[in-house]
Motif scaffolding. Structure first.
Motif, PDB file in Angstrom:
ATOM      1  N   MET A  17       1.189 -16.546  28.035  1.00 53.85           N
ATOM      2  CA  MET A  17      -0.102 -17.071  27.561  1.00 53.85           C
ATOM      3  C   MET A  17      -0.979 -17.425  28.756  1.00 53.85           C
ATOM      4  SD  MET A  17       0.873 -19.433  24.297  1.00 53.85           S
ATOM      5  CE  MET A  17       2.527 -19.333  23.682  1.00 53.85           C
ATOM      6  N   ILE A  18      -0.346 -17.996  29.787  1.00 53.16           N
ATOM      7  CA  ILE A  18      -1.113 -18.359  30.987  1.00 53.16           C
ATOM      8  C   ILE A  18      -1.685 -17.087  31.629  1.00 53.16           C
ATOM      9  CG2 ILE A  18      -0.911 -19.319  33.332  1.00 53.16           C
ATOM     10  CD1 ILE A  18       1.110 -21.360  32.123  1.00 53.16           C
ATOM     11  N   GLU A  19      -0.874 -16.054  31.705  1.00 55.02           N
ATOM     12  CA  GLU A  19      -1.335 -14.777  32.272  1.00 55.02           C
ATOM     13  C   GLU A  19      -2.505 -14.203  31.479  1.00 55.02           C
ATOM     14  OE1 GLU A  19       1.458 -11.388  32.829  1.00 55.02           O
ATOM     15  OE2 GLU A  19       2.678 -12.936  33.810  1.00 55.02           O
ATOM     16  N   PHE A  20      -2.373 -14.282  30.166  1.00 54.88           N
ATOM     17  CA  PHE A  20      -3.410 -13.757  29.266  1.00 54.88           C
ATOM     18  C   PHE A  20      -4.728 -14.506  29.502  1.00 54.88           C
ATOM     19  CE2 PHE A  20      -5.670 -13.236  25.281  1.00 54.88           C
ATOM     20  CZ  PHE A  20      -5.235 -12.043  24.718  1.00 54.88           C
TER      21      PHE A  20
ATOM     22  N   LEU B 204      -8.559 -22.204  25.521  1.00 57.40           N
ATOM     23  CA  LEU B 204      -7.423 -21.319  25.814  1.00 57.40           C
ATOM     24  C   LEU B 204      -6.320 -22.148  26.454  1.00 57.40           C
ATOM     25  CD1 LEU B 204      -9.503 -18.432  27.372  1.00 57.40           C
ATOM     26  CD2 LEU B 204      -8.257 -18.304  25.206  1.00 57.40           C
ATOM     27  N   TRP B 205      -6.758 -23.144  27.178  1.00 54.70           N
ATOM     28  CA  TRP B 205      -5.804 -24.055  27.827  1.00 54.70           C
ATOM     29  C   TRP B 205      -6.312 -25.485  27.665  1.00 54.70           C
ATOM     30  CZ3 TRP B 205      -1.038 -23.238  29.223  1.00 54.70           C
ATOM     31  CH2 TRP B 205      -0.373 -24.248  29.934  1.00 54.70           C
TER      32      TRP B 205
ATOM     33  N   GLY C 275      -0.758 -28.931  31.416  1.00 55.05           N
ATOM     34  CA  GLY C 275      -1.275 -29.038  30.058  1.00 55.05           C
ATOM     35  C   GLY C 275      -0.515 -28.127  29.107  1.00 55.05           C
ATOM     36  N   ALA C 276      -1.210 -27.677  28.083  1.00 58.22           N
ATOM     37  CA  ALA C 276      -0.563 -26.850  27.042  1.00 58.22           C
ATOM     38  C   ALA C 276      -1.555 -25.790  26.568  1.00 58.22           C
ATOM     39  CB  ALA C 276      -0.141 -27.742  25.873  1.00 58.22           C
TER      40      ALA C 276
ATOM     41  N   SER D 170      -2.019 -14.042  19.583  1.00 58.60           N
ATOM     42  CA  SER D 170      -2.470 -12.843  20.300  1.00 58.60           C
ATOM     43  C   SER D 170      -1.388 -12.365  21.264  1.00 58.60           C
ATOM     44  CB  SER D 170      -3.740 -13.152  21.102  1.00 58.60           C
ATOM     45  OG  SER D 170      -4.819 -13.391  20.233  1.00 58.60           O
ATOM     46  N   VAL D 171      -0.849 -13.317  22.028  1.00 61.10           N
ATOM     47  CA  VAL D 171       0.083 -12.956  23.094  1.00 61.10           C
ATOM     48  C   VAL D 171       1.414 -12.444  22.534  1.00 61.10           C
ATOM     49  CG1 VAL D 171       1.461 -13.952  24.964  1.00 61.10           C
ATOM     50  CG2 VAL D 171      -0.985 -14.472  24.792  1.00 61.10           C
TER      51      VAL D 171
END
Ligand code: AMP
Ligand code: ZN
Length: 491
Positions: free
Chosen positions: A135-138, A196-197, A217-218, A226-227
């Motif tokens: 998710m972080i990459e996305f 998104l974050w 964070g989260a 999506s991911v």
């Protein structure tokens, strides 16, 4: 090539019924799954039974499916826009358990319920916590592409950069910008922009926290779907399901971020299929309006889980359905009758696809063949389960159908409805077989109804008396009038 009628589904994208033609050998299907910080309620179960019906429709058409159902074990924030406290953490504090224990406990409860409702297992149940690095990459990729902006509270998706934002919801953007549900976030450019974050506020340390380029964070709550769907089904896939509430916000945002990420100008997912809501006594189920019954409560009250499934399938998935005691009583009575009638036909063959069912039909039985066409037409026409149920009941009363033909029709209807009629014992349907098993409140209810009926008869109000008799029958109570007054027993 599929046999029988072309499968047609109502696509929320475009808001009309369309031919469903798979785009791949195996259809990818993603169903938004449970958030596991509380029990899934009867309304949520409608979403999973609906998605299961769609799977059965695809199976009927011999279309292979790979289904993914996510388990949201990262806490959603309290507000839709991802502000406020984390719900998993709140549940953990309330129940004095760790967040992992909370998630594991409610995940198991979810599987218990879906299993009891005969929901076919998905191929994969990804857990959001396992995909946070993806998710972080996305989100980082979206940042690179210029779709985001950073605020102290997190990384936001700029919806004004997303052409066609809100098409799925037929969003009136001006209206939404004025919308009362949307709360103020310091610095947000458009009210429809979403996180998104979610960056931790200074001085607040969350239990579930990950390190990211935007601080500890989260992830925002739309990101996981999506991911995980792209990771497990490929970048584009055919079907995404969920309840109509998601059509308005969650899925709109999933589409915006996914299409921005892919950047190929293609629709991310071809078919968006949404179930309407279950209401309680004609009221919207609101999380704030107290505990909503769950399947275990119904079972506790003596209903068979399949009575609830039958109740659901008695309505079309795109119609609101009102949950009332009378309606489940009636479903329980119907289930009991069906089980009783099907008992005599066992063993049933396996007829899960149109072609298999056709091949099993005795060639001379034109009546059974007509019923089969009827089932096929009903499932193909946007999954008209009430029609399938009606055809099943009619076939069981039909005196012109052969015993073998009837077996095939019943097996086919059962494969589509998922009621498990092939193995359902009448005894199981009604656990309240003996009056001695009833609790005093139930006995009181029955006796009150009988007294009301006696009064109605004394008033020569035969219509009302018959109505009460039907209500009693729905509860499994048989009333007999004797010279000494009415007596009753459980059927
Ligand atoms: P949630 O755990 O709130 O994300 O909901 C899980 C699924 O249940 C989603 O697909 C929701 O759209 C759906 N859902 C929630 N409430 C209802 C309801 N009252 N009737 C039907 N579906 C619902
Ligand atoms: Zn989702």
């Amino acid at each position: 090539m599929t046999s029988g009628q072309q499968l047609r589904l109502y696509n929320s994208l475009g808001r009309r019924i369309m031919d469903f033609v798979p785009s791949a050998d195996v259809v990818g299907m993603y169903s938004c799954g449970p958030t596991v910080y509380h029990f899934a309620h009867l309304g949520n179960m409608r979403a999973y039974v609906f998605a299961d019906t769609l799977r059965r429709a695809l199976r009927w058409k011999a279309i292979p499916v790979r289904q993914v159902v996510n388990i949201t074990d990262v806490g959603h924030a309290v507000a839709d826009s991802d502000t406020g406290e984390d719900k998993i953490e709140m549940a953990a504090a309330r129940e004095e358990r760790s967040v992992e224990e909370i998630a594991a406990f409610y995940t198991k409860a979810f599987f218990d319920d879906t299993t009891a409702l005969n929901v076919l297992p998905a191929d994969v149940y990804p857990r959001a916590t396992e995909y946070v690095p993806d998710m972080i990459e996305f989100a980082a990729r979206l940042e690179e592409l210029g779709y985001t902006y950073l605020l102290p509270s997190g990384l936001y998706f700029d919806t004004s950069k997303s052409p066609g934002y809100g098409t799925l919801a037929l969003l009136d953007l001006e209206g939404q910008r004025e919308g009362a549900r949307v709360e103020q976030i310091e610095g947000r450019i458009n009210k429809s922009d979403f996180a998104l974050w979610r960056t931790e506020e200074p001085g607040v340390r969350r239990v579930m926290r990950w390190k990211s380029p935007w601080g500890w964070g989260a992830p925002g709550w739309h990101l996981e779907c999506s991911v995980m769907s792209m990771a497990l089904l490929g970048q584009h896939f055919d079907i995404h399901t969920g309840g109509v509430d998601h059509r308005e916000l969650h899925h709109v945002n999933e589409i915006a971020q996914s299409e921005a990420y892919l950047g190929d100008g293609q629709p991310w997912v071809r078919f968006w299929v949404h179930n309407e809501f279950l209401l309680m006594n004609n009221a919207k189920i609101a999380k704030s309006s107290g505990p909503v019954p769950r399947l275990a409560d119904l079972v506790e009250a003596g209903y068979h889980p399949m009575a609830y499934r039958l109740f659901l399938l008695g309505g079309h998935y795109r119609s609101q359905l009102d949950f009332t005691t009378n309606a489940v009583d009636a479903a329980q009575a119907t289930l009991r009758r069906l089980a009783g009638r099907v008992e005599a036909l066992r063993p049933l063959p396996v007829a899960e696809t149109y072609d298999a069912a056709r091949a099993l039909l005795p060639p001379e039985d034109k009546v059974a063949a007509a019923y089969l066409e009827h089932l096929d037409a009903a499932i193909a026409a946007d999954m008209a389960t009430p029609k399938i149920l009606a055809a099943l009941q009619e076939s069981l009363r039909d005196t012109d159908i052969s015993a073998e033909g009837l077996r095939v029709v019943v097996a086919a209807a059962d494969a589509l409805l998922g009621l498990g009629l092939a193995g359902l014992e009448v005894r199981e349907v009604d656990r309240r077989r003996s009056a001695a098993d009833l609790d005093p409140a139930e006995v009181e209810l029955i006796e009150r109804k009988i007294a009301d009926r006696t009064q109605a008869r004394m008033d020569r109000n035969w219509g009302r008396a018959d109505e009460i008799r039907a209500e009693l029958e729905a509860l499994g109570v048989q009333v007999t009038d004797t010279p000494a007054g009415p007596t009753w027993e459980l059927t």
